[in-house]
Design an enzyme around this catalytic site. Structure first.
Site: not given
Lengths: 571, 571
Positions: B295, B427-429, B434
Site C-alpha cells: 500500500r 488494487y491493494e485495497g 483505505q
C-alpha cells in the site's frame, strides 16, 4: 460487454412537464408540441437506440474503423444501423423546418442527443456532425447549395463533416493554411491537409459532405482570412447523385484511446473541388453555427456517456453480493455499502444536473427569437460543454471504481466509457477554449450583466425553496444561497482582473464553478417542483435525495473554486 | 511513444537534506546514511531506470504479456531488463539486513519506488510484489522457509506474488474458499482458484513464489480462519534449485485497460504443495505485512506515474509553438498559455506533495522502532495510498489535456499513463477500503488522538511560517491554518458519527481531505525550509511558486470536503 441500454424516459418526462414548473415544451413551441408528445418521441428514440444502436457499441470499440486502399470501413452492422436510423426519420427529426426537417424543439433535441450518444457515442458522432452541418448550411448556404447538398443531408442520404484542424492549427484556427483558389466556373480549388476529421470517411452512406475552413488568395492573415467551403467526397452528377470522385483522399485514420467506432481521418485535399458557403472571409462566423451546435451537442454526449456508465455501475452493484453490508441484512447487494452508495448517488446526481441543464439550454434556444433568451443560451453553451464533459470524465471513472478490479478488465465494458469520455473535454474546443469564450466574450464584455441575470434567477429559486416546509428544501435553500454568493464573488474577481492573464489563468475554475452552480440550481428547481405538487410522484423521494446529495457533495465545490478564482494567476 | 525519463534527483536531494529542516536520512539511520549518500543512490537508480526500464514501457503496453500453452511470456527485452535489474542489486537494495539485504532506509526506498514505477510501472509491479513478500517472510517465516525461499527472493533469482482475491472474495477476504489441508510430511495441499494475481506467471526469472491465503480444515468462518502459505511454481529440489512443477496452473491472463506489461493471472491450485508461514489462523496478520508494504508502494507508484505524465506534458508544452500567447512575445511556447501553465503547475504541485509525503512516511517507518512514530506511519499509509492514487488519476488526465487532440492518440504515449493509473485506486485495497481502515481503526479507535497529533504538528508549521517575512509564507500560513481547522472539524464530525453508516458514507471524502491537507503541509514545510536558509538555491523560486499554487488551487478542497463530511450519509 456493455450493459443493456435503458432509455431515461422518466427523467425526460419530469424535465419536459414538471421540473421547471410548467410544460416547457408547449411554452417553447407555442403549443405545437406538448411535454407528453415530447416524452413519446423520447420513448420511441430510446426503443430504437436500445435495440439497434446499443448492441453495436462494444463491436465498434473492439473491431474499430479500418482504412483499406483509401476507403474507411466500419464494423459489420454499422451501415445497416445507419440505414435504419435514417429510415426511422431520426436525421430529419434534427433538421429545422426551413431545411425540410421536422423542426423539433431544442428541448426534445437535447433528449435525442443524449439517447444517441448514450447508446453508441461513436455512432452518434456521425449524426452530430451531420446535424451540425445541416444547421450551418441552413443559416448560410445559397439556394443552389441548399438544393444540391442540404436536401441530401436532411434526408440522411449523405453525411456531414467539419474540417477545421490542421497539424499546426488546432486551437489556433488563425494558423490554417489550406488554400482555396477561385476557378472560372464559380467553383474553388482546395488544397491542404486536415486532421482529426471525425467520420471523415466511411461506408455507411453514399456520399460525404465536408465543410472546410480555408484561406483565399490575398486574404488577411489570421482568422479573418478564412472562408467556408462545401467539398463532397463524390461530386454530384447532373441528377444530383454521387458522381466523380473529388480529389479528397483519406491518408490515415488515428489509433485512439476511445471512440474506436468513429473513424478519425487525416484528409488530403489536392486541387479538390469546393463551393463557397456565405461570403469570402465569413468562414469563422459560418463555422461557428456548426460549432455552437456541436458544443451544445457535447453536453448531450457527456450526459449520454455518463448515463450509460452510471447504468452499468448501478446494475453491477445491485446484482453483486459480497460480504456483509454495514447495518443492512444479509443478502444485501454491494450497492448498499456506504461508499458504493456514495459513488452511485454521486454519479446519479451529477447526471441529473447535466441532463436538466441540457434541456434548459435547448429550451432557451427555442425561445431565443421571441423573448431575448438567446444571450443566456450563448452564455450557457460553453458552461454546459466545459463542465459537463469534465464531470463526465470523473463520473465514468467512478463507474469503474464501483466495479472494483472487474472495472479494469476490458471485457466488463465499463472501461470503454472511461476511454470514450476522455475526448469530450478536448474536441469541439477544449475546456480552456470554452472558458476563454465564457470570460472574454460573455462575462467581461457585458460587465457581468448576463451572469448577474442568471444569479438573480437562482436567487428567485432560493426564495421559492424558503416558502416550502421541508428539511431538504431548507438545506437546499441555504446551500444554494451561499453558492450563488460564491458565484457573484467569483464573477467580481474576474471582472476585477479584466482582460489580463489573471483572468485567463482561472477561467477554467470559473467555468467549473458556474457549471457546478447551475447543476445545483437544476436540482433546486426539481425540489421546488416536487414539493409544490399536490399529488406525490413515484420518483419524488429519489429526486429529493439526489438534490440533497448534490448539495452536500458537489455544490460545495463552488467555494473551493471561488477561492481559486480570487487568487488569479500564481506568479 | 513515451517521452524520455528524467529522474527527479533534485527533488529528492531537497527532500532528503532540506525540506524537513534537517538531514532526514542521517536522522532515520542514526548516521549510517546521509542525505548525500541517498541522493547518489537515487541518481544511480535513475540512470538505470532511464536507460534500461523506460525504453520498455511503450513496448510493454503495445505487445503486452501473452499466455501460450500455460506459460506467460513477457515482451522481448523484459527478461534481460529484469536480469540487469537484479545484477545491479536493486532487489537486494529493498531487502532488510535481517534478510540479507542492504537495509536501505525507508526514505530512500520511497524514492526508489517512485523511480521504478515512474520509468516502467508494469515492470515495477514485479519488484513491488517481490519486495513485499520479502518483508512478509522476513517477519513470519520459519528458518527453513527463510533459507529455501527468502534467500532466493533477496538475491533476485526468484520473484514473489500475493494471492488473495477469488471470484467471490475481493474486498471481502473473509469469503476466501481456497482450502489448505495438512499432509503427513508437514507440507499442505492447496486447492482453489485465485484471480487478479499480478505477475502470477512470467518468463523473466527461474521460479515464482506465491504467498497464498487459504482456509484450513475446521477453521472458523470469516477472516479469522485464514492462514498463509508459500507455494512455489517449481518445487525446490534437494539443492534448493527449481525442480518439479507444482500443481499451480495459469488458466488465463486478463485483457486490461492498462499496465499491459504486467501479467494479471487466474491461477488454479489443484492439490498444490504449500508450506505454512507463521501460525494457523494468522494468515491475515501475515499478509498485512505484505499488504502494508504494497500500500505504501502504491503511493510511490502514484508518484512515479504522475511524474512521468507530468514530464511528458511539460516537454510537449515547452516544445510546441502555436498561436499568440497572452501577454507574451511571439515564439513563446504553449506552456505559457495561461491555462496550459495552470495545468502544468497543478500537476507539478500535486506531484511534489505526494512525493514529499512518501519520503516523510518512509522516514516515519524507519524511526518507528525507536521513537514511537509507528502509529503515525500506520495512520498515513491509507491516506497516502488513497489520496495519491486518486490524485494521480486526475493528474494523468490533465497530462492528456495539455496535449489537446494529440493526447487522445495512442502513439503520443500520454494516454498510456492515464490507462495505467486507473488501477491504482483499486488494487491493494480500493480507496473505500483505505478510508474504512483510516476512520475505523485509526481515527475512531483512538478517539482522534493520532489525527490531533498530526494537526498539532501542522500548527507548528503555521507558527514557523508566521515568523517569516515573505508574502508566500504569509499566504501559506493563513491557508494552512484554515485548512487545519477544517481537518479538525471533519475529524470531530467523524468522531461524532462513531461506528455508523454516517461515518462510512463520508470516509472517502474524509481521507481525501486529510491527504489534500497533508500535501499542503508538505508544501508549507518546503516554504519554511527555503526561506530559512542563508543562501538561496536554484530551485527556490519554483518551490515557492509550487507551494503558492497548491495553496490556491488544491488546498481549498479541504473546505469543500469538510462540508461533505459534516453532512454524513444522505438518507
Amino acid at each position: 460487454m456493455a450493459s443493456d441500454y435503458i432509455p431515461p424516459v422518466e427523467d425526460y418526462r419530469f424535465l419536459f412537464g414538471e421540473a421547471f414548473g410548467l410544460d416547457l415544451v408547449a411554452r417553447g413551441t407555442a403549443g405545437a408540441f406538448s411535454a407528453e408528445d415530447a416524452t413519446e418521441i423520447i420513448a420511441g428514440a430510446g426503443e430504437f437506440a436500445a435495440s439497434v444502436l446499443a448492441p453495436l457499441e462494444t463491436i465498434g470499440d473492439r473491431a474499430g474503423a479500418r482504412l483499406e486502399d483509401g476507403q474507411v470501413h466500419l464494423p459489420t452492422g454499422f451501415a445497416e444501423a445507419y440505414r435504419a436510423f435514417v429510415e426511422a426519420g431520426w436525421i430529419t427529426a434534427e433538421a429545422p423546418e426551413s431545411a425540410g426537417g421536422d423542426g423539433l424543439p431544442g428541448s426534445i433535441r437535447a433528449g435525442l442527443g443524449e439517447i444517441w450518444n448514450g447508446s453508441n457515442a461513436a455512432f452518434a458522432l456521425c449524426w452530430l456532425l451531420t446535424a451540425g452541418q445541416i444547421h450551418a448550411l441552413d443559416a448560410a448556404a445559397s439556394d443552389e447549395l441548399r438544393e444540391t447538398y442540404l436536401t441530401k443531408l436532411v434526408s440522411g442520404e449523405w453525411t456531414g463533416t467539419m474540417n477545421l484542424t490542421e497539424p499546426d492549427a488546432g486551437t489556433d484556427l488563425g494558423a490554417i493554411r489550406t488554400m482555396a483558389t477561385p476557378r472560372d466556373d464559380g467553383s474553388w480549388s482546395i488544397s491542404g491537409q486536415k486532421i482529426f476529421i471525425t467520420w471523415g470517411d466511411h461506408d455507411v452512406a453514399e456520399n460525404i459532405v465536408h465543410l472546410v475552413l480555408a484561406r483565399t488568395p490575398d486574404a488577411p492573415a489570421g482568422a479573418k482570412g478564412l472562408s467556408l467551403f462545401v467539398a463532397p467526397k463524390f461530386l454530384p452528377d447532373a441528377d444530383g447523385n454521387p458522381g466523380e470522385r473529388n480529389a479528397v483522399t483519406t491518408v490515415a485514420i488515428e489509433h485512439k484511446l476511445g471512440i474506436h467506432g468513429s473513424p478519425t481521418c487525416v484528409l488530403s485535399y489536392e486541387d479538390a473541388t469546393g463551393y463557397l458557403v456565405g461570403e469570402v472571409g465569413g468562414g469563422l462566423a459560418g463555422m461557428f453555427v456548426m460549432m455552437n451546435s456541436a458544443r451544445a451537442g457535447m453536453g448531450f454526449q457527456a450526459t449520454g456517456i455518463s448515463n450509460r456508465a452510471y447504468q452499468q455501475a448501478a446494475a453491477y452493484a445491485e446484482g453483486r453480493l459480497q460480504g456483509a453490508v454495514f447495518d443492512r441484512p444479509a443478502g444485501t447487494p454491494i450497492a448498499e455499502h456506504p461508499d458504493v452508495r456514495r459513488l452511485l448517488l454521486s454519479m446519479q446526481s451529477r447526471l441529473y444536473a447535466m441532463r436538466a441543464l441540457g434541456v434548459y439550454l435547448g429550451d432557451l434556444f427555442d425561445r431565443a427569437e421571441t423573448d431575448g433568451t438567446g444571450v443566456l443560451a450563448e452564455f450557457l453553451v460553453p458552461i454546459l460543454k466545459g463542465w459537463a464533459t469534465e464531470d463526465a470524465v470523473a463520473l465514468t471513472s467512478d463507474a469503474i471504481q464501483v466495479h472494483g478490479g472487474m472495472g479494469f478488465i476490458e471485457e466488463t465494458g465499463v472501461a470503454q466509457h472511461y476511454r470514450d469520455a476522455r475526448i469530450m473535454p478536448i474536441y469541439e474546443g477544449t475546456t480552456a477554449i470554452q472558458s476563454n469564450d465564457l470570460i472574454g466574450r460573455k462575462v467581461i464584455r457585458d460587465s457581468g450583466a448576463t451572469a448577474e441575470a442568471l444569479f438573480s434567477e437562482m436567487a428567485e429559486t432560493v426564495a421559492a425553496l424558503r416558502a416550502l416546509d421541508d428539511a431538504v428544501a431548507v438545506r437546499t435553500a441555504e446551500r444554494l444561497e451561499r453558492a450563488v454568493a460564491a458565484g457573484r464573488a467569483a464573477t467580481a474577481s474576474v471582472l476585477g482582473f479584466g482582460q489580463s492573464r489573471d483572468a485567463y489563468a482561472v477561467s477554467v475554475p470559473y467555468l467549473m464553478l458556474l457549471g457546478t452552480l447551475a447543476g445545483g440550481w437544476m436540482h433546486a428547481l426539481a425540489v421546488v417542483a416536487v414539493l409544490s405538487r399536490e399529488t406525490a410522484g413515484e420518483s419524488d423521494a429519489e429526486r429529493l435525495r439526489s438534490a440533497d446529495f448534490y448539495g452536500a457533495h458537489h455544490l460545495p465545490r463552488v467555494h473551493m473554486l471561488a477561492e481559486t478564482v480570487a487568487a488569479g494567476e500564481v506568479a
